[in-house]
Design an enzyme around this catalytic site. Structure first.
Site, short mmCIF file in Angstrom:
data_model
loop_
_atom_site.label_atom_id
_atom_site.label_comp_id
_atom_site.label_asym_id
_atom_site.label_seq_id
_atom_site.Cartn_x
_atom_site.Cartn_y
_atom_site.Cartn_z
N ASP A 19 0.85 -1.19 0.00
CA ASP A 19 0.00 0.00 0.00
C ASP A 19 0.88 1.23 0.00
OD1 ASP A 19 -2.67 1.41 0.47
OD2 ASP A 19 -1.51 2.08 2.21
N GLU A 21 0.89 5.51 0.67
CA GLU A 21 0.24 6.75 1.11
C GLU A 21 0.85 7.87 0.28
OE1 GLU A 21 -2.31 7.06 3.19
OE2 GLU A 21 -2.30 4.87 3.38
N HIS A 166 -4.93 4.55 7.70
CA HIS A 166 -4.34 5.21 6.52
C HIS A 166 -2.82 5.35 6.68
CE1 HIS A 166 -8.12 6.11 4.47
NE2 HIS A 166 -8.61 6.37 5.67
N ASP A 171 -2.54 -0.71 7.03
CA ASP A 171 -3.61 -0.93 6.06
C ASP A 171 -3.47 -2.26 5.32
OD1 ASP A 171 -4.60 1.47 6.84
OD2 ASP A 171 -4.38 2.50 4.92
#
Length: 276
Positions: A19, A21, A166, A171
């Site tokens: 993931d 950000e 987040h 996550d």
């Protein structure tokens, strides 16, 4: 990670959940900047986490990073000021992603694109997956919108897994747990399709009282609601409320004529008043 401790003998069969950000563009045409990368390597046979890695990433232009965040654990400019640039962690990210099966939520449309952009900006080829599992597409097709929508936060809340932070590593671990829960539900439904399949659909159609419903209850619903016991058990009326007055009047006249008893008539009148 030592090879002898890995339940998966083949590197290409391992799944890496990852993931990113990023910054949020404020104007049309503005690009995304990667602020954090997080990944876990999982053996699909035992769902064992074999390896994890996460790092904050400092963009070349720090002004694109907000000074404050609306989230308690959000990424701010101060947090990434001393973080490495993408080129400093590119080899590590490449080694984790390349040749493995990629998995994540909405990675096809977002995370994979950002990874390609970041490596392209360095002038080097990016990692190549052995396969791809986008949980957004898989769960949309198999699990449906029983959680309300397909956002990771909604799916996690549906199963009581807590709030989405987040942050990349948190996550991806939440993503794996959501998949486990969804897979269990689907397995149980497939085991007893006539009993379990569709129950969540009927449950989702149950509505609660709202301001828009006030004053719209039918006479029978209103009567049943008023005569509910403290435990919420509905007691159906053994008579039609509209015919109660006529029935009581008829019984009163018959008994009064038969007995000529004024106290009895008064008692019946009192009973009639209580039943209204």
């Amino acid at each position: 990670m030592e090879g002898s401790s890995s339940p998966c003998q083949d590197h290409t069969s391992e799944i890496v959940f990852f993931d990113l950000e990023t910054t949020v563009p404020k104007t049309a045409g503005q690009r995304f900047y990667v602020l954090e990368f997080g990944a876990i390597v999982v053996c699909p046979r035992k769902l064992v986490e074999l390896q994890s890695y996460t790092t904050l990433i400092r963009p070349k232009d720090l002004s694109v990073v907000p000074l404050r965040s609306n989230r308690s654990e959000g990424i701010t400019r101060q947090r990434v000021t001393d973080a490495p640039g993408f080129e400093e962690v590119a080899d590590k990210i490449f080694g984790i992603l390349n040749g493995r099966i990629w998995a994540g939520h909405n990675i096809k449309r977002f995370d994979c694109v950002r990874i390609r952009e970041a490596f392209s900006e360095m002038g080097r080829p990016g990692p190549v997956p052995a396969g791809m599992i986008d949980s957004l597409g898989v769960l949309t097709q198999k699990f449906g919108t029983r959680a309300g929508n397909m956002k990771m936060a909604s799916l996690a809340s549906y199963f009581g897994l807590g709030q989405q932070k987040h942050r990349s590593l948190d996550d991806v671990r939440m993503n794996l747990e959501v998949l486990k829960h969804c897979a269990t539900v689907l397995f149980l439904e497939s085991s007893l399709p006539e009993t379990l399949t569709g129950n969540w659909q009927s449950a989702s159609r149950i509505t609660t009282r709202s301001r828009s419903n006030i004053g719209k209850l039918s006479c029978r619903e209103e009567s049943s609601r008023k005569l509910s016991s403290p435990l919420g058990i509905q007691k159906p009326l053994p008579y039609n409320r509209g015919s109660l007055g006529k029935m009581t009047e008829t019984v009163t006249n018959i008994l009064y004529k038969a007995q000529g008893n004024q106290p009895l008539n008064n008692l019946l009148k009192h009973s009639q008043a209580l039943l209204r």
